[in-house]
Design a protein around this motif. Structure first.
Motif, PDB file in Angstrom:
ATOM      1  N   GLY A 112       0.860  -1.976   0.452  1.00  0.00           N
ATOM      2  CA  GLY A 112      -0.036   0.237  -0.122  1.00  0.00           C
ATOM      3  C   GLY A 112       1.026   1.433   0.206  1.00  0.00           C
ATOM      4  O   GLY A 112       0.465   2.103  -0.665  1.00  0.00           O
ATOM      5  N   LYS A 113       2.221   1.559   1.001  1.00  0.00           N
ATOM      6  CA  LYS A 113       2.553   1.957   0.887  1.00  0.00           C
ATOM      7  C   LYS A 113       3.597   2.832  -0.580  1.00  0.00           C
ATOM      8  O   LYS A 113       3.488   3.674  -0.578  1.00  0.00           O
ATOM      9  CB  LYS A 113       4.079   2.467   2.318  1.00  0.00           C
ATOM     10  N   LEU A 114       4.007   0.992  -1.063  1.00  0.00           N
ATOM     11  CA  LEU A 114       4.943   1.808  -2.436  1.00  0.00           C
ATOM     12  C   LEU A 114       3.727   2.565  -3.585  1.00  0.00           C
ATOM     13  O   LEU A 114       4.464   3.183  -4.202  1.00  0.00           O
ATOM     14  CB  LEU A 114       5.624   0.275  -2.510  1.00  0.00           C
ATOM     15  N   ARG A 115       2.431   1.167  -3.121  1.00  0.00           N
ATOM     16  CA  ARG A 115       1.963   2.034  -4.379  1.00  0.00           C
ATOM     17  C   ARG A 115       1.140   3.785  -4.399  1.00  0.00           C
ATOM     18  O   ARG A 115       1.352   4.505  -5.239  1.00  0.00           O
ATOM     19  CB  ARG A 115       0.385   1.393  -4.492  1.00  0.00           C
ATOM     20  N   SER A 116       1.214   4.211  -3.331  1.00  0.00           N
ATOM     21  CA  SER A 116       0.845   5.540  -3.245  1.00  0.00           C
ATOM     22  C   SER A 116       2.204   6.201  -3.069  1.00  0.00           C
ATOM     23  O   SER A 116       2.124   7.444  -3.901  1.00  0.00           O
ATOM     24  CB  SER A 116       0.067   5.562  -1.928  1.00  0.00           C
ATOM     25  N   LEU A 312      -4.193   6.724  -3.435  1.00  0.00           N
ATOM     26  CA  LEU A 312      -4.464   4.724  -3.531  1.00  0.00           C
ATOM     27  C   LEU A 312      -6.452   4.711  -3.969  1.00  0.00           C
ATOM     28  O   LEU A 312      -7.162   3.812  -4.101  1.00  0.00           O
ATOM     29  CB  LEU A 312      -4.329   4.461  -2.894  1.00  0.00           C
ATOM     30  N   MET A 313      -7.027   6.037  -4.149  1.00  0.00           N
ATOM     31  CA  MET A 313      -8.598   6.050  -4.146  1.00  0.00           C
ATOM     32  C   MET A 313      -9.012   6.086  -5.419  1.00  0.00           C
ATOM     33  O   MET A 313      -8.061   6.199  -6.832  1.00  0.00           O
ATOM     34  CB  MET A 313      -9.199   7.376  -3.829  1.00  0.00           C
ATOM     35  N   THR A 314      -9.430   5.030  -5.618  1.00  0.00           N
ATOM     36  CA  THR A 314     -11.091   5.278  -7.262  1.00  0.00           C
ATOM     37  C   THR A 314     -12.534   6.038  -7.069  1.00  0.00           C
ATOM     38  O   THR A 314     -12.745   5.265  -5.914  1.00  0.00           O
ATOM     39  CB  THR A 314     -10.517   3.524  -6.985  1.00  0.00           C
ATOM     40  N   GLY A 315     -12.519   6.538  -8.247  1.00  0.00           N
ATOM     41  CA  GLY A 315     -13.873   6.712  -7.967  1.00  0.00           C
ATOM     42  C   GLY A 315     -13.831   8.026  -7.180  1.00  0.00           C
ATOM     43  O   GLY A 315     -12.225   8.465  -7.327  1.00  0.00           O
ATOM     44  N   GLU A 316     -15.333   8.654  -7.277  1.00  0.00           N
ATOM     45  CA  GLU A 316     -14.668  10.059  -6.473  1.00  0.00           C
ATOM     46  C   GLU A 316     -15.682  10.072  -5.490  1.00  0.00           C
ATOM     47  O   GLU A 316     -16.739   9.443  -5.466  1.00  0.00           O
ATOM     48  CB  GLU A 316     -15.638  11.123  -7.585  1.00  0.00           C
ATOM     49  N   PRO A 317     -15.174  10.746  -3.891  1.00  0.00           N
ATOM     50  CA  PRO A 317     -16.226  10.445  -2.931  1.00  0.00           C
ATOM     51  C   PRO A 317     -16.963  11.538  -2.840  1.00  0.00           C
ATOM     52  O   PRO A 317     -16.931  12.910  -2.190  1.00  0.00           O
ATOM     53  CB  PRO A 317     -15.230  10.626  -1.964  1.00  0.00           C
ATOM     54  N   LYS A 318     -18.094  11.260  -4.139  1.00  0.00           N
ATOM     55  CA  LYS A 318     -19.178  12.714  -3.243  1.00  0.00           C
ATOM     56  C   LYS A 318     -20.306  12.304  -2.518  1.00  0.00           C
ATOM     57  O   LYS A 318     -20.915  13.417  -2.128  1.00  0.00           O
ATOM     58  CB  LYS A 318     -20.152  12.330  -5.186  1.00  0.00           C
ATOM     59  N   GLY A 350       0.087  -1.080  10.780  1.00  0.00           N
ATOM     60  CA  GLY A 350      -1.139  -1.519  10.078  1.00  0.00           C
ATOM     61  C   GLY A 350      -0.364  -0.526   8.592  1.00  0.00           C
ATOM     62  O   GLY A 350       0.211   0.370   8.780  1.00  0.00           O
ATOM     63  N   GLY A 351      -1.390  -0.379   7.852  1.00  0.00           N
ATOM     64  CA  GLY A 351      -1.212   0.188   6.714  1.00  0.00           C
ATOM     65  C   GLY A 351      -2.353   0.483   6.177  1.00  0.00           C
ATOM     66  O   GLY A 351      -3.149  -0.860   5.958  1.00  0.00           O
ATOM     67  N   LEU A 352      -1.996   1.701   5.000  1.00  0.00           N
ATOM     68  CA  LEU A 352      -3.790   1.804   4.233  1.00  0.00           C
ATOM     69  C   LEU A 352      -3.361   1.286   3.056  1.00  0.00           C
ATOM     70  O   LEU A 352      -2.461   1.154   2.044  1.00  0.00           O
ATOM     71  CB  LEU A 352      -4.001   3.444   3.944  1.00  0.00           C
ATOM     72  N   THR A 353      -4.428   0.330   2.416  1.00  0.00           N
ATOM     73  CA  THR A 353      -4.185  -0.510   1.588  1.00  0.00           C
ATOM     74  C   THR A 353      -5.447  -0.188   0.364  1.00  0.00           C
ATOM     75  O   THR A 353      -5.204  -0.780  -0.526  1.00  0.00           O
ATOM     76  CB  THR A 353      -4.494  -1.922   2.336  1.00  0.00           C
ATOM     77  N   GLY A 354      -6.017   0.673   0.418  1.00  0.00           N
ATOM     78  CA  GLY A 354      -7.033   1.211  -0.366  1.00  0.00           C
ATOM     79  C   GLY A 354      -8.247   2.286   0.158  1.00  0.00           C
ATOM     80  O   GLY A 354      -8.191   2.658   1.292  1.00  0.00           O
TER      81      GLY A 354
END
Length: 358
Positions: A112-116, A312-318, A350-354
């Motif tokens: 997660g960290k490396l992708r971001s 890492l975000m997909t879509g829009e947080p409308k 831990g870490g953010l993964t998505g």
């Protein structure tokens, strides 16, 4: 040898509260002891193992014989290879550089960290500081069957210099590389002493060990249940009572509601593992996945201020933002003979993964 990894469930998610620090442990953060978000966060087939005896080289059934899981030389090389790969991946923000050296919980957290990081800084990590380990201790148990695993603990040049970094190395067969499945950081004062035999080998606790307050295999489920339903099973602390209190405070805020969903990960390289301690208890490592869904009221926006979340975000947080984290915990699980039966969480990384906006 092929590996059947743990089955991952559909992605839902949890709250991001990034903290900027001068140093970097896997891109991770501390909260109340150690809490981390980010990087810096089996089904097996039996094979034969080779064992040397005084008379020569003898083939032993690795699924039947109780043997040391590694030699000291193998353990030292595994840690060296991991550290080299980890530093290459961190410097380049390139997940492929250490993909063969991480698995389970750490693969998720690290990835997660490396992708971001790759999206934020495609040319590499401008804050890279090579991880250096010192005062290393190798705790090698004896066990039958695959997977085989061992623990290395050391001090590091990041964070609190007296903390012990604990690495759980695992592999599923003689031709497999050693991979780190768990990485936690334990304050030196909380490090237990492991029970060892006359040859210096540690003792693995079985998943269904009834001599412990909680059977190791049940710890992931019991922990996520605790987060929903308070109990006296876990001792108070930053990852238990304080986490529950924080969730209650944040559940409802003007214009924004938060839902928490917690999941135990118990298959494959996520499966809990533990070592017997000299007091009759055990130090157990296990993995959980956590989701938080933030839903905004009509006309209220959801701010996304953290670059790692946006990367890492997909879509829009409308109307909603769903975040996913993977945590690995180290806990002291006491013997049932002790008067104090509470399980104590001594580390959580831990870490953010998505992230998903809708």
């Amino acid at each position: 040898m092929s590996r059947v990894r743990g089955v991952r469930s559909p992605r839902r998610l949890r709250e991001v509260r990034p903290v900027r620090t001068g140093g970097r442990f896997l891109g991770l953060r501390r909260r109340g002891g150690l809490r981390a978000y980010g990087r810096g966060v089996l089904v097996t087939t039996a094979v034969t193992a080779l064992s040397l005896t005084a008379s020569g080289c003898v083939v032993v059934r690795g699924d039947l014989e109780i043997v040391p899981t590694a030699t000291r030389a193998e353990a030292e090389r595994a840690l060296q290879d991991f550290t080299t790969a980890y530093n290459k991946a961190d410097k380049a923000n390139d997940q492929s550089q250490d993909a063969s050296r991480v698995t389970g919980a750490l693969a998720d957290i690290d990835g997660g960290k490396l992708r971001s990081g790759a999206k934020i800084n495609p040319s590499g990590n401008p804050n890279h500081v090579p991880l250096k380990l010192a005062d290393v201790t190798y705790t090698i148990p004896e066990k039958a069957a695959w997977p085989r695993w061992f623990v290395a603990d050391a001090t590091a040049n990041k964070g609190n210099k007296t903390d012990r970094w604990l690495f759980v190395f695992t592999r599923d067969g003689l031709t497999d590389l050693w991979e780190v499945s768990f990485l936690t950081i334990v304050p030196a004062a909380d490090m237990p002493e492991f029970q060892k035999d006359e040859d210096g080998h540690a003792q693995v606790v079985q998943p269904d060990d009834a001599e412990l307050s909680v059977e190791p295999a049940q710890l992931p489920d019991r922990y996520v249940t605790y987060l929903r339903e308070d109990s006296a099973l876990f001792a108070d602390g930053p990852y238990t009572s304080e986490e529950r209190a924080r969730r209650q405070r944040n559940a409802e805020k003007p214009g924004l509601a938060r839902q928490y969903i917690d999941e135990a990960l118990t298959n494959g390289d996520y499966a809990p593992v533990g070592l017997r301690t000299t007091d009759g208890g055990a130090l157990v490592f296990f993995t959980t996945r956590h989701y938080q869904k933030q839903t905004a009221a009509q006309g209220v926006s959801i701010p996304v201020n953290d670059a790692a979340v946006r990367a890492l975000m997909t879509g829009e947080p409308k109307q909603s933002l769903t975040l996913e984290f993977v945590n690995n915990q180290a806990v002291l699980d006491p013997a049932k003979t002790r008067s104090d039966q509470q399980v104590r969480v001594v580390s959580q990384v831990g870490g953010l993964t998505g992230a998903k906006g809708e």
